[in-house]
Design a protein around this motif. Structure first.
Motif, PDB file in Angstrom:
ATOM      1  N   THR A  70       0.822  -1.212   0.000  1.00 38.85           N
ATOM      2  CA  THR A  70       0.000   0.000   0.000  1.00 38.85           C
ATOM      3  C   THR A  70       0.854   1.258   0.000  1.00 38.85           C
ATOM      4  O   THR A  70       0.597   2.201  -0.755  1.00 38.85           O
ATOM      5  N   VAL A  71       1.888   1.280   0.848  1.00 41.30           N
ATOM      6  CA  VAL A  71       2.729   2.483   0.912  1.00 41.30           C
ATOM      7  C   VAL A  71       3.497   2.678  -0.390  1.00 41.30           C
ATOM      8  O   VAL A  71       3.700   3.812  -0.844  1.00 41.30           O
ATOM      9  N   SER A  72       3.897   1.586  -1.028  1.00 45.23           N
ATOM     10  CA  SER A  72       4.594   1.694  -2.315  1.00 45.23           C
ATOM     11  C   SER A  72       3.675   2.263  -3.383  1.00 45.23           C
ATOM     12  O   SER A  72       4.064   3.156  -4.150  1.00 45.23           O
ATOM     13  N   VAL A  73       2.440   1.744  -3.425  1.00 45.80           N
ATOM     14  CA  VAL A  73       1.464   2.235  -4.405  1.00 45.80           C
ATOM     15  C   VAL A  73       1.145   3.711  -4.142  1.00 45.80           C
ATOM     16  O   VAL A  73       1.116   4.532  -5.075  1.00 45.80           O
ATOM     17  N   GLY A  99       6.754   3.520   8.124  1.00 49.86           N
ATOM     18  CA  GLY A  99       7.301   3.147   9.420  1.00 49.86           C
ATOM     19  C   GLY A  99       6.664   1.880   9.956  1.00 49.86           C
ATOM     20  O   GLY A  99       7.349   1.004  10.500  1.00 49.86           O
ATOM     21  N   ILE A 100       5.342   1.764   9.788  1.00 50.16           N
ATOM     22  CA  ILE A 100       4.626   0.567  10.250  1.00 50.16           C
ATOM     23  C   ILE A 100       5.070  -0.665   9.470  1.00 50.16           C
ATOM     24  O   ILE A 100       5.355  -1.723  10.046  1.00 50.16           O
ATOM     25  N   GLY A 101       5.138  -0.537   8.145  1.00 53.33           N
ATOM     26  CA  GLY A 101       5.501  -1.674   7.307  1.00 53.33           C
ATOM     27  C   GLY A 101       6.913  -2.167   7.555  1.00 53.33           C
ATOM     28  O   GLY A 101       7.146  -3.375   7.719  1.00 53.33           O
ATOM     29  N   VAL A 102       7.879  -1.253   7.598  1.00 52.90           N
ATOM     30  CA  VAL A 102       9.271  -1.641   7.811  1.00 52.90           C
ATOM     31  C   VAL A 102       9.461  -2.273   9.187  1.00 52.90           C
ATOM     32  O   VAL A 102      10.121  -3.302   9.333  1.00 52.90           O
ATOM     33  N   LEU A 170       4.354   2.376  17.253  1.00 53.10           N
ATOM     34  CA  LEU A 170       3.050   1.728  17.342  1.00 53.10           C
ATOM     35  C   LEU A 170       3.193   0.216  17.202  1.00 53.10           C
ATOM     36  O   LEU A 170       2.595  -0.558  17.959  1.00 53.10           O
ATOM     37  N   VAL A 171       4.000  -0.217  16.241  1.00 53.29           N
ATOM     38  CA  VAL A 171       4.228  -1.648  16.031  1.00 53.29           C
ATOM     39  C   VAL A 171       4.917  -2.265  17.238  1.00 53.29           C
ATOM     40  O   VAL A 171       4.504  -3.322  17.743  1.00 53.29           O
ATOM     41  N   ALA A 172       5.982  -1.618  17.727  1.00 51.18           N
ATOM     42  CA  ALA A 172       6.728  -2.149  18.871  1.00 51.18           C
ATOM     43  C   ALA A 172       5.850  -2.249  20.114  1.00 51.18           C
ATOM     44  O   ALA A 172       5.906  -3.249  20.852  1.00 51.18           O
TER      45      ALA A 172
END
Length: 208
Positions: A70-73, A99-102, A170-172
């Motif tokens: 999604t972020v790439s698109v 940031g979330i994806g990585v 948020l992920v962490a």
């Protein structure tokens, strides 16, 4: 006429480089950091293949995989349609999702049951370092900042890094809460295929 890269705005590029180095050092000193960043891509591929074979954390891979796509698109559509200039929050959207994806993919790649609960926080300075490195890339190879003032360019860079890091945080935080809730779970659920991968060095497998 002064070249943009030789103007005062170059301080932003230099500062981004310094932050990338500092972020890398902080990440390396954070408990749980997997080490050898140059091998992360190979670890990612091998861990993904192994997990797809065993069905381990399939939902996690799907969720963060969708975020990454999604972020790439959004990024490429934003460039082609000039949405970065017409929609004020488009830049915030792509950086937060980035940031979330990585962070999510980094965690899934290097997770291990032998790693202490809470050590997932290494993804935060890691994403900060990667984000700072991306800002250096933009300074060297992009031209969008040529017409920006030093103040505007600096603020844009700071906001980008803050949003990137917020996504990783948020992920962490989410992973830390989930892992803390499962501290007492039995280790019997670990499959033979999962044991073949050293959680401290996922690219090493006993039997491939």
């Amino acid at each position: 006429m002064t070249l943009p890269h030789l103007s005062m705005r170059a301080t932003v590029g230099v500062a981004s480089l310094v932050l990338a180095v500092a972020g890398t050092r902080v990440a390396a000193a954070t408990p749980g950091f997997p080490g050898d960043p140059h091998r992360w891509l190979l670890r990612f591929v091998r861990r993904l293949v192994a997990d797809l074979r065993t069905g381990e954390t399939t939902a996690g891979w799907i969720v963060f995989g969708v975020v990454a796509v999604t972020v790439s698109v959004c990024h490429f559509v934003g460039i082609r349609a000039e949405l970065y200039h017409t929609i004020a929050w488009w830049d915030l959207l792509t950086h937060s999702l980035g940031g979330i994806g990585v962070a999510g993919l980094a965690y899934l790649t290097h997770r291990g049951r032998e790693v202490p609960v809470g050590s997932v926080w290494w993804v935060v300075p890691s994403v900060f370092a990667i984000g700072s490195g991306f800002e250096v890339y933009e300074f060297l190879f992009k031209s969008f900042w040529y017409d920006l003032t030093l103040r505007t360019y600096a603020v844009d860079t700071v906001v980008d890094l803050a949003v990137n890091t917020s996504g990783a945080t948020l992920v962490a935080a989410t992973v830390s809460v989930v892992e803390s809730a499962g501290v007492g779970d039995s280790d019997e659920s670990v499959t033979d295929d999962e044991r073949q991968i050293d959680p401290r060095d996922p690219d090493e497998s006993v039997d491939t």
